[in-house]
Design a protein around this motif. Structure first.
Motif, mmCIF file in Angstrom:
data_model
loop_
_atom_site.group_PDB
_atom_site.id
_atom_site.type_symbol
_atom_site.label_atom_id
_atom_site.label_comp_id
_atom_site.label_asym_id
_atom_site.label_seq_id
_atom_site.Cartn_x
_atom_site.Cartn_y
_atom_site.Cartn_z
ATOM 1 N N ILE A 285 30.810 42.291 32.102
ATOM 2 C CA ILE A 285 31.555 41.616 31.037
ATOM 3 C C ILE A 285 32.584 40.643 31.595
ATOM 4 O O ILE A 285 32.720 39.513 31.100
ATOM 5 N N ASP A 286 33.313 41.028 32.641
ATOM 6 C CA ASP A 286 34.337 40.123 33.177
ATOM 7 C C ASP A 286 33.719 38.805 33.644
ATOM 8 O O ASP A 286 34.274 37.720 33.389
ATOM 9 N N GLY A 287 32.569 38.876 34.332
ATOM 10 C CA GLY A 287 31.911 37.658 34.785
ATOM 11 C C GLY A 287 31.404 36.813 33.631
ATOM 12 O O GLY A 287 31.500 35.573 33.663
ATOM 13 N N LEU A 288 30.860 37.468 32.612
ATOM 14 C CA LEU A 288 30.375 36.733 31.439
ATOM 15 C C LEU A 288 31.529 36.046 30.719
ATOM 16 O O LEU A 288 31.422 34.889 30.286
ATOM 17 N N VAL A 289 32.640 36.766 30.585
ATOM 18 C CA VAL A 289 33.820 36.175 29.925
ATOM 19 C C VAL A 289 34.330 34.977 30.722
ATOM 20 O O VAL A 289 34.648 33.916 30.147
ATOM 21 N N ASP A 290 34.395 35.128 32.032
ATOM 22 C CA ASP A 290 34.872 34.027 32.871
ATOM 23 C C ASP A 290 33.988 32.796 32.702
ATOM 24 O O ASP A 290 34.488 31.667 32.584
ATOM 25 N N GLY A 291 32.657 33.007 32.667
ATOM 26 C CA GLY A 291 31.757 31.874 32.477
ATOM 27 C C GLY A 291 31.900 31.236 31.114
ATOM 28 O O GLY A 291 31.868 30.002 30.984
ATOM 29 N N ALA A 292 32.067 32.054 30.079
ATOM 30 C CA ALA A 292 32.225 31.500 28.729
ATOM 31 C C ALA A 292 33.555 30.761 28.580
ATOM 32 O O ALA A 292 33.629 29.733 27.892
ATOM 33 N N MET A 293 34.594 31.248 29.227
ATOM 34 C CA MET A 293 35.902 30.592 29.131
ATOM 35 C C MET A 293 35.883 29.208 29.762
ATOM 36 O O MET A 293 36.743 28.372 29.447
ATOM 37 N N LYS A 294 34.923 28.946 30.658
ATOM 38 C CA LYS A 294 34.808 27.610 31.245
ATOM 39 C C LYS A 294 34.274 26.596 30.230
ATOM 40 O O LYS A 294 34.347 25.382 30.471
ATOM 41 N N GLN A 295 33.738 27.066 29.112
ATOM 42 C CA GLN A 295 33.129 26.167 28.126
ATOM 43 C C GLN A 295 34.145 25.768 27.058
ATOM 44 O O GLN A 295 33.920 25.912 25.853
ATOM 45 N N GLN A 296 35.276 25.248 27.493
ATOM 46 C CA GLN A 296 36.343 24.925 26.542
ATOM 47 C C GLN A 296 35.951 23.811 25.570
ATOM 48 O O GLN A 296 36.438 23.766 24.440
ATOM 49 N N ARG A 297 35.070 22.914 25.992
ATOM 50 C CA ARG A 297 34.609 21.867 25.074
ATOM 51 C C ARG A 297 33.939 22.483 23.865
ATOM 52 O O ARG A 297 34.070 21.973 22.742
#
Length: 424
Positions: A387-399
């Protein structure tokens, strides 16, 4: 003049469209009208093997055009595959391009067009914060998009998407100049698609329509100038019309297209839904399911889906669908009536769930189960430790997250991922 703090203007851009059985055979005439004489067909090995790319090339050649074929597009393209395609295209002079295939081929054609017209580093154009987010410095060459799946809607959007292998995350380039010059949509090209591909591609269409329909309204954004106004401007009255029509078509055709395969009427409605949803989200934007889908696809370890190349892969349409039920539970309070209307459009003959908040998630889960989509993150190889890795990747999608109808933080995303390990 009155000063407004919030946006009062929205933009809507579309691609000229030629739609119908046999439309692809007229492509030589269409390219001639766009002023192209030397064109490169961009496709993947599967489409080439099926003879579709050659059929397109023959139609262009018959009209007197000089045609080349690049048939090494990577399904779910990467920064490496983009670089290889651009290098190949750069060995000759082309004044037009044809993307033939799913979103992978069309997006690769967009990248080739950009990076051969204005040579530079891919990183310069990638969306922030991963890249520099620079705009193409001028117009691009004619690009005709010929979709062979009812999926990405790439034929009508101003974006191209790729995996950044080193970061294990998807990102993209977004600018109105990337929109194709013409979309040639021929439902006959989809009749041979495996059911698994039809299902995954169709879920991408569905998420496009739902995410653009539930996006943050354009007039809830801060005031923009003409220079800063972005392609994804939020839900607006024109995009809403396309999204609603796409959902209505999906409600009647999706299961039939997957389960019967050769139903041309269903295939036609699915292609129309894909294009219409692209006309919606290509302006309004997408949000949480797509932001979550990028790391789901990028962090895959050993999941190998049926109907796709024999390699670890979470197809884009699967990756964005897995968190959709949970995401729309999260967004429901922002506009309950809109979420309920979406559920009715998708399943007009279904008795609504007793809990209004569950109406749309329950419709999605039932559809996904019926067409063979994995039941959740657990089925594609993820565990709670991811989950932490998935959250980190999703947080990069700020656009994308900026388009969500309510603020989305890391804790919110963690809860959505946790709620998505089993959808039924």
């Amino acid at each position: 003049m009155t000063e407004y703090l919030n946006e009062t203007v929205f933009t809507w851009g579309g691609v000229p469209l030629k739609f119908g059985a046999g439309a692809v055979d007229e492509i030589g005439h269409d390219l001639g009208q766009l002023g192209a004489d030397r064109v490169l067909v961009v496709t993947d090995p599967g489409i080439a093997e099926a003879g579709i790319a050659q059929r397109v090339a023959d139609a262009a050649t018959a009209a007197g055009l000089t045609v080349g074929i690049y048939d090494r597009v990577h399904v779910e393209p990467t920064d490496t595959s983009f670089a290889e395609a651009v290098e190949f295209a750069g060995q000759s002079e082309w004044d037009g391009f044809i993307g033939v295939g799913g979103g992978s081929s069309i997006d690769t054609a967009k990248a080739i067009n950009l990076l051969t017209t204005y040579p530079g580093e891919l990183h310069d154009y990638l969306n922030k914060p991963i890249g520099e987010g620079k705009a193409p410095p001028g117009p691009l060459k004619p690009l005709v998009a010929v979709p062979t799946t009812a999926g990405t809607g790439a034929e009508s959007t101003p974006v191209c998407v790729l995996d950044m292998l080193s970061l294990k995350v998807k990102t993209g380039i977004s600018h109105p100049r990337l929109r194709p010059s013409l979309a040639v949509v021929d439902p006959l090209l989809t009749l041979g698609l495996p059911p698994e591909v039809t299902a995954a591609s169709g879920m991408d269409v569905l998420c496009h329509a739902l995410e653009s329909y539930t996006a943050k309204p354009y007039d809830a954004f801060p005031r923009h100038t003409p220079e800063t106004r972005v392609a994804y401007c939020g839900s607006n009255p024109i995009s809403d019309l396309w999204a609603e029509k796409a959902m209505s078509l999906l409600g009647g055709a999706f299961r039939r297209a997957v389960l019967t395969g050769g139903d041309l009427a269903a295939r036609t409605d699915m292609m129309m839904a894909a294009t219409f949803a692209g006309m919606g989200f290509g302006n309004a934007g997408v949000h949480i399911p797509h932001a979550c889908g990028y790391p789901i696809a990028g962090m895959v370890r050993d999941y190998v889906p049926s109907g796709y190349p024999d390699a670890p892969l979470v197809p884009h349409g699967q990756s964005v669908s897995l968190t959709a039920p949970a995401a729309f539970r999260f967004t429901f309070p922002t506009d309950p009536a809109r979420h309920q209307r979406a559920a009715r459009l998708l399943a007009p003959d279904t008795t609504p769930h007793d809990d209004p908040r569950e109406q749309l998630p329950s419709v999605l889960a039932a559809l996904m189960r019926d067409i063979g989509i994995p039941s959740g993150l657990g089925e594609v190889g993820y565990g709670k430790s991811d989950i932490d890795g998935l959250v980190d990747g999703a947080m990069k999608q700020q656009r994308l997250l900026a388009v969500a109808p309510r603020p989305v933080g890391a804790d919110d995303l963690a809860a959505i991922f946790l709620d998505s390990f089993e959808n039924w």
